[in-house]
Design a protein around this motif. Structure first.
Motif, PDB file in Angstrom:
ATOM      1  N   ALA A   1       0.834  -1.200   0.000  1.00  0.00           N
ATOM      2  CA  ALA A   1       0.000   0.000   0.000  1.00  0.00           C
ATOM      3  C   ALA A   1       0.870   1.252   0.000  1.00  0.00           C
ATOM      4  O   ALA A   1       0.557   2.236  -0.687  1.00  0.00           O
ATOM      5  CB  ALA A   1      -0.918  -0.009   1.213  1.00  0.00           C
ATOM      6  N   ARG A   2       1.961   1.232   0.751  1.00  0.00           N
ATOM      7  CA  ARG A   2       2.858   2.399   0.763  1.00  0.00           C
ATOM      8  C   ARG A   2       3.492   2.602  -0.606  1.00  0.00           C
ATOM      9  O   ARG A   2       3.618   3.742  -1.092  1.00  0.00           O
ATOM     10  CB  ARG A   2       3.929   2.230   1.842  1.00  0.00           C
ATOM     11  CG  ARG A   2       3.375   2.281   3.271  1.00  0.00           C
ATOM     12  CD  ARG A   2       4.481   2.438   4.295  1.00  0.00           C
ATOM     13  NE  ARG A   2       5.406   1.293   4.293  1.00  0.00           N
ATOM     14  CZ  ARG A   2       5.243   0.198   5.019  1.00  0.00           C
ATOM     15  NH1 ARG A   2       4.165   0.080   5.804  1.00  0.00           N
ATOM     16  NH2 ARG A   2       6.112  -0.778   4.981  1.00  0.00           N
ATOM     17  N   ALA A   3       3.869   1.510  -1.261  1.00  0.00           N
ATOM     18  CA  ALA A   3       4.456   1.616  -2.600  1.00  0.00           C
ATOM     19  C   ALA A   3       3.440   2.142  -3.609  1.00  0.00           C
ATOM     20  O   ALA A   3       3.765   2.972  -4.469  1.00  0.00           O
ATOM     21  CB  ALA A   3       4.998   0.253  -3.043  1.00  0.00           C
ATOM     22  N   VAL A   4       2.192   1.670  -3.518  1.00  0.00           N
ATOM     23  CA  VAL A   4       1.136   2.135  -4.412  1.00  0.00           C
ATOM     24  C   VAL A   4       0.897   3.628  -4.219  1.00  0.00           C
ATOM     25  O   VAL A   4       0.780   4.392  -5.183  1.00  0.00           O
ATOM     26  CB  VAL A   4      -0.158   1.332  -4.167  1.00  0.00           C
ATOM     27  CG1 VAL A   4      -1.352   2.023  -4.823  1.00  0.00           C
ATOM     28  CG2 VAL A   4      -0.011  -0.086  -4.703  1.00  0.00           C
ATOM     29  N   ALA A   5       0.835   4.074  -2.965  1.00  0.00           N
ATOM     30  CA  ALA A   5       0.609   5.492  -2.681  1.00  0.00           C
ATOM     31  C   ALA A   5       1.756   6.355  -3.184  1.00  0.00           C
ATOM     32  O   ALA A   5       1.542   7.445  -3.731  1.00  0.00           O
ATOM     33  CB  ALA A   5       0.410   5.688  -1.175  1.00  0.00           C
ATOM     34  N   GLU A   6       2.978   5.876  -3.010  1.00  0.00           N
ATOM     35  CA  GLU A   6       4.137   6.624  -3.503  1.00  0.00           C
ATOM     36  C   GLU A   6       4.128   6.732  -5.018  1.00  0.00           C
ATOM     37  O   GLU A   6       4.447   7.786  -5.586  1.00  0.00           O
ATOM     38  CB  GLU A   6       5.428   5.952  -3.020  1.00  0.00           C
ATOM     39  CG  GLU A   6       5.674   6.099  -1.526  1.00  0.00           C
ATOM     40  CD  GLU A   6       6.854   5.261  -1.052  1.00  0.00           C
ATOM     41  OE1 GLU A   6       7.523   4.636  -1.918  1.00  0.00           O
ATOM     42  OE2 GLU A   6       7.102   5.224   0.166  1.00  0.00           O
ATOM     43  N   ARG A   7       3.752   5.663  -5.687  1.00  0.00           N
ATOM     44  CA  ARG A   7       3.666   5.670  -7.155  1.00  0.00           C
ATOM     45  C   ARG A   7       2.605   6.653  -7.632  1.00  0.00           C
ATOM     46  O   ARG A   7       2.823   7.440  -8.552  1.00  0.00           O
ATOM     47  CB  ARG A   7       3.349   4.258  -7.633  1.00  0.00           C
ATOM     48  CG  ARG A   7       2.908   4.129  -9.088  1.00  0.00           C
ATOM     49  CD  ARG A   7       4.054   4.193 -10.041  1.00  0.00           C
ATOM     50  NE  ARG A   7       3.648   3.696 -11.352  1.00  0.00           N
ATOM     51  CZ  ARG A   7       4.104   4.160 -12.497  1.00  0.00           C
ATOM     52  NH1 ARG A   7       4.981   5.138 -12.502  1.00  0.00           N
ATOM     53  NH2 ARG A   7       3.703   3.649 -13.635  1.00  0.00           N
ATOM     54  N   LEU A   8       1.454   6.644  -6.993  1.00  0.00           N
ATOM     55  CA  LEU A   8       0.391   7.567  -7.362  1.00  0.00           C
ATOM     56  C   LEU A   8       0.815   9.017  -7.142  1.00  0.00           C
ATOM     57  O   LEU A   8       0.536   9.888  -7.968  1.00  0.00           O
ATOM     58  CB  LEU A   8      -0.874   7.267  -6.549  1.00  0.00           C
ATOM     59  CG  LEU A   8      -1.711   6.079  -6.996  1.00  0.00           C
ATOM     60  CD1 LEU A   8      -2.799   5.773  -5.969  1.00  0.00           C
ATOM     61  CD2 LEU A   8      -2.345   6.346  -8.355  1.00  0.00           C
TER      62      LEU A   8
ATOM     63  N   GLU B   1       0.108  14.673  -6.370  1.00  0.00           N
ATOM     64  CA  GLU B   1      -0.733  14.895  -5.202  1.00  0.00           C
ATOM     65  C   GLU B   1      -0.431  13.842  -4.140  1.00  0.00           C
ATOM     66  O   GLU B   1      -0.239  12.671  -4.449  1.00  0.00           O
ATOM     67  CB  GLU B   1      -2.214  14.818  -5.587  1.00  0.00           C
ATOM     68  CG  GLU B   1      -2.638  15.854  -6.619  1.00  0.00           C
ATOM     69  CD  GLU B   1      -4.089  15.688  -7.007  1.00  0.00           C
ATOM     70  OE1 GLU B   1      -4.752  14.768  -6.469  1.00  0.00           O
ATOM     71  OE2 GLU B   1      -4.568  16.464  -7.852  1.00  0.00           O
ATOM     72  N   ALA B   2      -0.407  14.284  -2.878  1.00  0.00           N
ATOM     73  CA  ALA B   2      -0.136  13.357  -1.781  1.00  0.00           C
ATOM     74  C   ALA B   2      -1.260  12.327  -1.677  1.00  0.00           C
ATOM     75  O   ALA B   2      -2.442  12.663  -1.781  1.00  0.00           O
ATOM     76  CB  ALA B   2      -0.004  14.115  -0.472  1.00  0.00           C
ATOM     77  N   LYS B   3      -0.892  11.070  -1.496  1.00  0.00           N
ATOM     78  CA  LYS B   3      -1.858   9.980  -1.373  1.00  0.00           C
ATOM     79  C   LYS B   3      -1.665   9.284  -0.034  1.00  0.00           C
ATOM     80  O   LYS B   3      -0.531   8.983   0.363  1.00  0.00           O
ATOM     81  CB  LYS B   3      -1.687   8.976  -2.512  1.00  0.00           C
ATOM     82  CG  LYS B   3      -1.821   9.586  -3.901  1.00  0.00           C
ATOM     83  CD  LYS B   3      -3.220  10.129  -4.164  1.00  0.00           C
ATOM     84  CE  LYS B   3      -3.317  10.736  -5.554  1.00  0.00           C
ATOM     85  NZ  LYS B   3      -4.671  11.306  -5.810  1.00  0.00           N
TER      86      LYS B   3
ATOM     87  N   GLU C   1      -2.452   0.655 -11.465  1.00  0.00           N
ATOM     88  CA  GLU C   1      -1.922   1.313 -10.275  1.00  0.00           C
ATOM     89  C   GLU C   1      -1.702   2.798 -10.506  1.00  0.00           C
ATOM     90  O   GLU C   1      -1.458   3.540  -9.548  1.00  0.00           O
ATOM     91  CB  GLU C   1      -0.608   0.651  -9.841  1.00  0.00           C
ATOM     92  CG  GLU C   1      -0.784  -0.773  -9.354  1.00  0.00           C
ATOM     93  CD  GLU C   1       0.477  -1.321  -8.701  1.00  0.00           C
ATOM     94  OE1 GLU C   1       1.377  -0.525  -8.355  1.00  0.00           O
ATOM     95  OE2 GLU C   1       0.556  -2.549  -8.549  1.00  0.00           O
ATOM     96  N   ALA C   2      -1.744   3.255 -11.732  1.00  0.00           N
ATOM     97  CA  ALA C   2      -1.554   4.671 -12.061  1.00  0.00           C
ATOM     98  C   ALA C   2      -2.173   4.917 -13.428  1.00  0.00           C
ATOM     99  O   ALA C   2      -2.156   4.025 -14.287  1.00  0.00           O
ATOM    100  CB  ALA C   2      -0.064   5.041 -12.065  1.00  0.00           C
ATOM    101  N   PRO C   3      -2.742   6.101 -13.624  1.00  0.00           N
ATOM    102  CA  PRO C   3      -2.765   7.280 -12.750  1.00  0.00           C
ATOM    103  C   PRO C   3      -3.862   7.235 -11.692  1.00  0.00           C
ATOM    104  O   PRO C   3      -4.069   8.209 -10.970  1.00  0.00           O
ATOM    105  CB  PRO C   3      -3.021   8.420 -13.740  1.00  0.00           C
ATOM    106  CG  PRO C   3      -3.856   7.795 -14.805  1.00  0.00           C
ATOM    107  CD  PRO C   3      -3.332   6.402 -14.949  1.00  0.00           C
TER     108      PRO C   3
END
Length: 250
Positions: free
Chosen positions: A60-67, A73-75, A93-95
């Protein structure tokens, strides 16, 4: 065909008897189709969550960092964690996060809502919307469609769709019937529960309208074969297969 909202429903909370609240406000016929927004089904079933109770895992942390890197924008990784937990597959996983829910619906962020949730941070979709529809249908004595709204590929805007149903087939199958010129239809399968959900959404609306239950009266399924195959299987979904092989450019 008539489509009208059930008036004066209160704010729904965990444990509320949705069927009784509807029956107190409208006299239903056995052949009515009752379309119920997933938001109130989820609220009645206690499908709310606070981010303070969520611990984000490594993925989840990796997904948020990628986004965040892609969108600027902070996720919140805790939100990504809930999306992952509510999904059986992550198609993009993006955008943005395009997911398949555990009951087969493909949607953004596993359909998790952050609006109209007065007592929590998040509102999850019902765990099994068809089971929810079945329970409501048995109590009301009518067919029931559980609805949600989502966007559409290749088009702007959102529209109502069915995510659960009971008391009627999901689709009516025209294959084998004849058109006006006598030609046999070979591919036409009409997703009537989606069409009923879209009709209901015209009446219930979005935002703060507060009319999440709609009755469709005098809908006639007709003398057609029915099918409950609404969600495509992966093996015959060419768009999904293409998405799984595609990666958003960095």
């Amino acid at each position: 065909m008539e489509v009208f909202a059930v008036p004066d429903l209160p704010e729904i909370r965990a444990g509320d008897d949705l069927a009784s609240l509807v029956e107190e406000r409208v006299e239903l016929r056995a052949d009515d189709v009752v379309c119920v927004a997933s938001t109130v089904v989820s609220k009645a079933e206690g499908r709310t969550m606070d981010l303070a109770d969520v611990t984000a895992g490594e993925r989840a942390r990796a997904v948020a960092e990628r986004l965040e890197a892609v969108t600027g924008e902070a996720k919140d990784p805790r939100f990504a964690q809930v999306v992952l937990e509510e999904s059986s597959a992550l198609l993009l996983e993006a955008p943005f996060l395009l997911t398949q829910t555990r009951f087969g619906h493909v949607t953004v962020n596993a359909g998790i809502d952050r609006s109209n949730v007065p007592e929590a941070d998040l509102l999850l979709l019902p765990e099994d919307p068809t089971a929810s529809a079945r329970a409501l249908s048995e109590s009301l004595g009518t067919p029931v469609v559980v609805t949600d709204t989502c966007g559409r590929p290749f088009r702007h805007g959102q529209r109502g769709v069915a995510i659960g149903w009971a008391g009627l087939p999901a689709s009516r199958d025209w294959r084998g019937e004849r058109d006006r010129d006598g030609r046999e239809l070979g591919v036409t399968v009409e997703a009537v529960v989606d069409e009923l959900a879209a009709a209901a959404n015209l009446v219930s609306g979005e935002g703060s309208g507060g009319t999440p239950v709609v009755v469709v009266r005098d809908f006639d399924f007709g003398d057609h074969a029915g099918s409950d195959a609404l969600f495509r299987a992966r093996e015959d979904d060419l768009v999904r297969q293409a998405l799984e092989e595609w990666e958003f450019p960095s």
